[in-house]
Scaffold this active site. Structure first.
Site, PDB file in Angstrom:
ATOM      1  N   LYS A 124       9.973   4.133  -0.350  1.00  0.00           N
ATOM      2  CA  LYS A 124      10.785   3.207  -1.151  1.00  0.00           C
ATOM      3  C   LYS A 124      12.248   3.573  -0.973  1.00  0.00           C
ATOM      4  O   LYS A 124      12.749   4.524  -1.532  1.00  0.00           O
ATOM      5  CB  LYS A 124      10.409   3.273  -2.635  1.00  0.00           C
ATOM      6  CG  LYS A 124      10.506   1.956  -3.313  1.00  0.00           C
ATOM      7  CD  LYS A 124      11.662   1.577  -4.196  1.00  0.00           C
ATOM      8  CE  LYS A 124      12.634   2.432  -4.854  1.00  0.00           C
ATOM      9  NZ  LYS A 124      14.021   1.900  -4.605  1.00  0.00           N
ATOM     10  N   GLY A 153      17.073  12.222  -5.351  1.00  0.00           N
ATOM     11  CA  GLY A 153      17.971  11.369  -6.129  1.00  0.00           C
ATOM     12  C   GLY A 153      18.563  12.135  -7.293  1.00  0.00           C
ATOM     13  O   GLY A 153      18.710  13.355  -7.219  1.00  0.00           O
ATOM     14  N   SER A 154      18.865  11.420  -8.360  1.00  0.00           N
ATOM     15  CA  SER A 154      19.542  12.051  -9.492  1.00  0.00           C
ATOM     16  C   SER A 154      18.559  12.854 -10.343  1.00  0.00           C
ATOM     17  O   SER A 154      17.362  12.556 -10.387  1.00  0.00           O
ATOM     18  CB  SER A 154      20.201  10.975 -10.353  1.00  0.00           C
ATOM     19  OG  SER A 154      19.220  10.134 -10.899  1.00  0.00           O
ATOM     20  N   GLY A 168      14.814  12.065 -11.667  1.00  0.00           N
ATOM     21  CA  GLY A 168      13.806  13.093 -11.382  1.00  0.00           C
ATOM     22  C   GLY A 168      12.949  13.391 -12.603  1.00  0.00           C
ATOM     23  O   GLY A 168      11.723  13.546 -12.502  1.00  0.00           O
ATOM     24  N   GLU A 216      14.063  16.718  -5.081  1.00  0.00           N
ATOM     25  CA  GLU A 216      15.336  17.162  -4.485  1.00  0.00           C
ATOM     26  C   GLU A 216      16.421  16.449  -5.264  1.00  0.00           C
ATOM     27  O   GLU A 216      16.705  15.283  -5.001  1.00  0.00           O
ATOM     28  CB  GLU A 216      15.427  16.687  -3.035  1.00  0.00           C
ATOM     29  CG  GLU A 216      14.391  17.234  -2.109  1.00  0.00           C
ATOM     30  CD  GLU A 216      14.852  18.519  -1.481  1.00  0.00           C
ATOM     31  OE1 GLU A 216      14.058  19.122  -0.768  1.00  0.00           O
ATOM     32  OE2 GLU A 216      16.006  18.922  -1.715  1.00  0.00           O
ATOM     33  N   CYS A 237      24.577  15.421  -1.989  1.00  0.00           N
ATOM     34  CA  CYS A 237      24.019  16.249  -3.067  1.00  0.00           C
ATOM     35  C   CYS A 237      24.564  17.669  -3.055  1.00  0.00           C
ATOM     36  O   CYS A 237      24.704  18.287  -4.101  1.00  0.00           O
ATOM     37  CB  CYS A 237      22.506  16.228  -3.037  1.00  0.00           C
ATOM     38  SG  CYS A 237      21.834  16.317  -1.400  1.00  0.00           S
ATOM     39  N   GLU A 250      27.317  15.969 -12.353  1.00  0.00           N
ATOM     40  CA  GLU A 250      27.474  15.510 -10.976  1.00  0.00           C
ATOM     41  C   GLU A 250      28.216  14.169 -10.988  1.00  0.00           C
ATOM     42  O   GLU A 250      27.733  13.192 -11.539  1.00  0.00           O
ATOM     43  CB  GLU A 250      26.089  15.340 -10.332  1.00  0.00           C
ATOM     44  CG  GLU A 250      26.180  14.968  -8.871  1.00  0.00           C
ATOM     45  CD  GLU A 250      24.805  14.824  -8.202  1.00  0.00           C
ATOM     46  OE1 GLU A 250      23.966  14.091  -8.729  1.00  0.00           O
ATOM     47  OE2 GLU A 250      24.607  15.459  -7.153  1.00  0.00           O
TER      48      GLU A 250
HETATM   49  P1  NAI Z   1      18.636   7.298  -8.671  1.00  0.00           P
HETATM   50  O1  NAI Z   1      18.241   8.726  -8.685  1.00  0.00           O
HETATM   51  O2  NAI Z   1      18.322   6.495  -9.898  1.00  0.00           O
HETATM   52  O3  NAI Z   1      17.988   6.565  -7.393  1.00  0.00           O
HETATM   53  C1  NAI Z   1      17.355   7.227  -6.318  1.00  0.00           C
HETATM   54  C2  NAI Z   1      16.081   6.486  -5.938  1.00  0.00           C
HETATM   55  O4  NAI Z   1      15.179   6.481  -7.044  1.00  0.00           O
HETATM   56  C3  NAI Z   1      16.288   5.020  -5.576  1.00  0.00           C
HETATM   57  O5  NAI Z   1      15.407   4.674  -4.545  1.00  0.00           O
HETATM   58  C4  NAI Z   1      15.913   4.307  -6.855  1.00  0.00           C
HETATM   59  O6  NAI Z   1      15.510   2.979  -6.644  1.00  0.00           O
HETATM   60  C5  NAI Z   1      14.771   5.158  -7.334  1.00  0.00           C
HETATM   61  N1  NAI Z   1      14.498   5.064  -8.775  1.00  0.00           N
HETATM   62  C6  NAI Z   1      15.370   4.846  -9.783  1.00  0.00           C
HETATM   63  N2  NAI Z   1      14.745   4.801 -10.971  1.00  0.00           N
HETATM   64  C7  NAI Z   1      13.421   4.986 -10.715  1.00  0.00           C
HETATM   65  C8  NAI Z   1      12.254   5.047 -11.532  1.00  0.00           C
HETATM   66  N3  NAI Z   1      12.308   4.892 -12.862  1.00  0.00           N
HETATM   67  N4  NAI Z   1      11.066   5.272 -10.931  1.00  0.00           N
HETATM   68  C9  NAI Z   1      10.982   5.438  -9.598  1.00  0.00           C
HETATM   69  N5  NAI Z   1      12.052   5.388  -8.779  1.00  0.00           N
HETATM   70  C10 NAI Z   1      13.263   5.166  -9.333  1.00  0.00           C
HETATM   71  O7  NAI Z   1      20.186   7.234  -8.385  1.00  0.00           O
HETATM   72  P2  NAI Z   1      21.204   6.002  -8.549  1.00  0.00           P
HETATM   73  O8  NAI Z   1      20.891   5.246  -9.796  1.00  0.00           O
HETATM   74  O9  NAI Z   1      21.237   5.271  -7.285  1.00  0.00           O
HETATM   75  O10 NAI Z   1      22.589   6.761  -8.727  1.00  0.00           O
HETATM   76  C11 NAI Z   1      23.018   7.229  -9.999  1.00  0.00           C
HETATM   77  C12 NAI Z   1      23.619   8.601  -9.902  1.00  0.00           C
HETATM   78  O11 NAI Z   1      22.658   9.537  -9.450  1.00  0.00           O
HETATM   79  C13 NAI Z   1      24.734   8.732  -8.884  1.00  0.00           C
HETATM   80  O12 NAI Z   1      25.932   8.390  -9.440  1.00  0.00           O
HETATM   81  C14 NAI Z   1      24.693  10.193  -8.522  1.00  0.00           C
HETATM   82  O13 NAI Z   1      25.429  10.952  -9.417  1.00  0.00           O
HETATM   83  C15 NAI Z   1      23.254  10.542  -8.665  1.00  0.00           C
HETATM   84  N6  NAI Z   1      22.579  10.612  -7.363  1.00  0.00           N
HETATM   85  C16 NAI Z   1      22.426  11.823  -6.802  1.00  0.00           C
HETATM   86  C17 NAI Z   1      21.833  11.954  -5.573  1.00  0.00           C
HETATM   87  C18 NAI Z   1      21.671  13.283  -4.941  1.00  0.00           C
HETATM   88  O14 NAI Z   1      21.174  13.371  -3.836  1.00  0.00           O
HETATM   89  N7  NAI Z   1      22.078  14.336  -5.564  1.00  0.00           N
HETATM   90  C19 NAI Z   1      21.357  10.784  -4.819  1.00  0.00           C
HETATM   91  C20 NAI Z   1      21.544   9.527  -5.512  1.00  0.00           C
HETATM   92  C21 NAI Z   1      22.143   9.472  -6.733  1.00  0.00           C
END
Ligand code: NAI
Ligand code: MG
Length: 499
Positions: A195, A248-249, A253, A270, A304, A401
């Site tokens: 996904k 992701g975030s 997580g 991660e 990250c 972050e």
């Molecule tokens: P996110 O962590 O919500 O999204 C990452 C992935 O998870 C995407 O594919 C998203 O569709 C999926 N996702 C979101 N909610 C979900 C759920 N309830 N169940 C299953 N999958 C889900 O990150 P987002 O909203 O894009 O960004 C928000 C903040 O997160 C950013 O501003 C940043 O600070 C942080 N972030 C950190 C990352 C890292 O690698 N450290 C990567 C992405 C975001």
């Protein structure tokens, strides 16, 4: 937004990129075929450098997730991939690597258009995807079991087996790097439902097509597009999924771990970081300053492992900040396709707003804004490189972050104080240490709570080296030998050999 799609030919695309984008549809990939959502719904895909709509992608829901999981499950159960001879699995993964190389220019175009990353950075991401695929292509013949020592009336062997259907849920900051999580799972014999992030749906479709071309049977890798709340949540709770590999975030997580609990799925996480970048007074200033800049300006801070807390020992502090600010103030901010750009856009308007919220918070908390602080231009989602000095570690801008080009500088006096500040945060992904004192480098590695410690370098990565976090940066490891354990389980077989 219903605006007409921007003609891809307006971009300086590669020949293949222009051809691909003229006819591509960004759907799900199920049973090896690109398909629309069952509901027929789509969502807009934006170019972060202009904010314009450049494509539409299938908006997946629970019924699309059901179809993808069923496809992955059939592929696993009938053994079309896991029962292939290990050498043959290796051959096909190597073919995938060759195809990724062959289509490198297209992958680069997609990263830049979809993710807004600089072309230079995208080339690195694509090469990393190739390297990781080559590395994992070597594993199928080497995932071996053990024969434990047991009493003589029995014989036992332990075999390492795939887990089943693995959900790989990934973010938007490094589109081509999604290959890594997929090949890791495939090398262990699993089936996958990938996904991608809703901000970057493009690369996953191409990956699904290239896997089929490489001879990885249809149904072994499936892709479901859509938002986290819809497709993501349906995948994380699906009873047909055996494992979730999430990047992701930290916030999401936690949701994933809870969603996995009712069906006891295995999870690896991660997550984010607030990594300390520690510069001792005995460090070589120029490489350390360059390292500090690229650790936070690279990917516009949406990485990250960004070294977003810059800890500088007091005798060097002022000269070091002068060096960083001096070299950062004239960076060329611009679109990823422009070879002169040194800092690209943020992924979305929401991310730009998030960064601006943190900048305002930093000012309100009493930190000194010595560089940047504003949105750049009014087209696209650019933000200036931003430096706060006089930051105290308790401030929000030192604890959370931000995921943007914002550096929080914290001065320190003693070595012990540096480690204390470095560790006083909920995250533990990575840390950087700059010193010419060898013993201090080893002391630092022992003292720092992080999955990775870099000494006199930063953000190095190699497929042979395990990668992951401690504390709220998550658990489990990708890359390196450790990652094989994350995607396999051990079966012990006992036989009575004497009465
Ligand atoms: P996110 O962590 O919500 O999204 C990452 C992935 O998870 C995407 O594919 C998203 O569709 C999926 N996702 C979101 N909610 C979900 C759920 N309830 N169940 C299953 N999958 C889900 O990150 P987002 O909203 O894009 O960004 C928000 C903040 O997160 C950013 O501003 C940043 O600070 C942080 N972030 C950190 C990352 C890292 O690698 N450290 C990567 C992405 C975001
Ligand atoms: Mg989210």
């Amino acid at each position: 937004m219903t605006s007409m799609l921007v003609d891809p030919l307006h971009y300086p695309l590669s020949e293949e990129g222009a051809r691909y984008l003229a006819s591509a549809t960004f759907g799900h990939v199920i049973e090896g075929k690109v398909v629309p959502s069952i509901s027929g719904e789509t969502f807009a895909v934006h170019d972060p450098a202009t904010g314009l709509q450049v494509a539409r992608a299938a908006a997946g829901g629970p019924e699309d997730v059901d179809a993808a999981v069923a496809s992955a499950r059939r592929a696993f159960d009938d053994g079309r991939w896991r029962f292939l001879a290990p050498l043959e699995q290796e051959r096909r993964l190597r073919r995938l690597s060759a195809l990724l190389t062959e289509h490198a220019a297209l992958l680069t175009d997609l990263d830049v258009l979809d993710g807004g990353v600089l072309k230079m950075y995208s080339r690195f991401l694509v090469q990393f995807a190739v390297d990781a695929t080559d590395y994992y292509a070597g594993w199928p013949t080497k995932i071996a079991g053990t024969i434990p020592r047991v009493p003589r009336d029995v014989a036992v062997y332990a075999t390492r087996e795939p887990l089943g259907v693995c959900a790989v849920i990934v973010p938007w900051n490094a589109p081509s790097a999604i290959v890594v999580g997929v090949v890791m799972a495939l090398a262990c014999g699993n089936s996958v439902v990938l996904k991608p992030a809703e901000q970057t749906p493009m690369t996953a479709v191409l990956l699904g097509q290239l896997c089929v071309e490489a001879g990885i049977p249809p149904g072994v890798l499936n892709v479901v597009q859509g938002t986290g709340e819809s497709a993501g949540a349906a995948l994380a709770t699906h009873p047909g999924v055996d494992k979730i590999s999430f990047t992701g975030s930290a916030e999401t997580g936690r949701i994933i771990q809870a969603a996995a609990a009712p069906t006891l799925k295995r999870v690896t996480l991660e997550l984010g970081g607030k990594s300390p970048f520690i510069v001792f007074a005995d460090a070589e200033v120029e490489p350390a300053a360059m390292g500090a800049m690229y650790s936070v300006w690279g990917g516009s801070g949406q990485v990250c492992t960004a070294g977003s807390r810059l800890l500088v020992q007091r005798p060097l502090h002022d000269a070091f900040i002068d060096a960083v600010v001096g070299a950062s103030k004239d960076l060329t901010i611009g679109p990823g396709f422009d070879p002169s750009s040194q800092l690209g856009p943020l992924i979305s308007e929401a991310q730009l707003e998030r960064v601006q919220r943190y900048v305002a918070l930093g000012v309100a908390e009493g930190a000194q804004l010595v560089l940047g602080g504003s949105r750049h231009g009014d087209i696209g989602w650019f933000h200036e490189p931003t430096v706060f000095t006089g930051v105290r570690n308790e401030m929000t801008i030192a604890q959370e972050e931000i995921f943007g080009p914002v550096m929080s500088v914290i001065p320190f006096d003693t070595e012990e104080e540096a480690y204390e500040i470095a560790n006083a945060v909920e995250f533990g992904l990575a840390a950087g240490v700059w010193t010419t004192d060898l013993a201090r480098a080893h002391r630092a590695s022992r003292a720092l709570h992080a999955g990775t410690v870099w000494v006199n370098t930063y953000q190095e990565v190699n497929p042979t080296v395990s990668y992951g976090g401690v504390k709220q940066s998550g658990y489990g490891r990708t890359l390196g030998e450790e990652s094989i354990g994350e995607f396999t389980t051990v079966k012990s077989t006992w036989m009575k050999v004497s009465r």
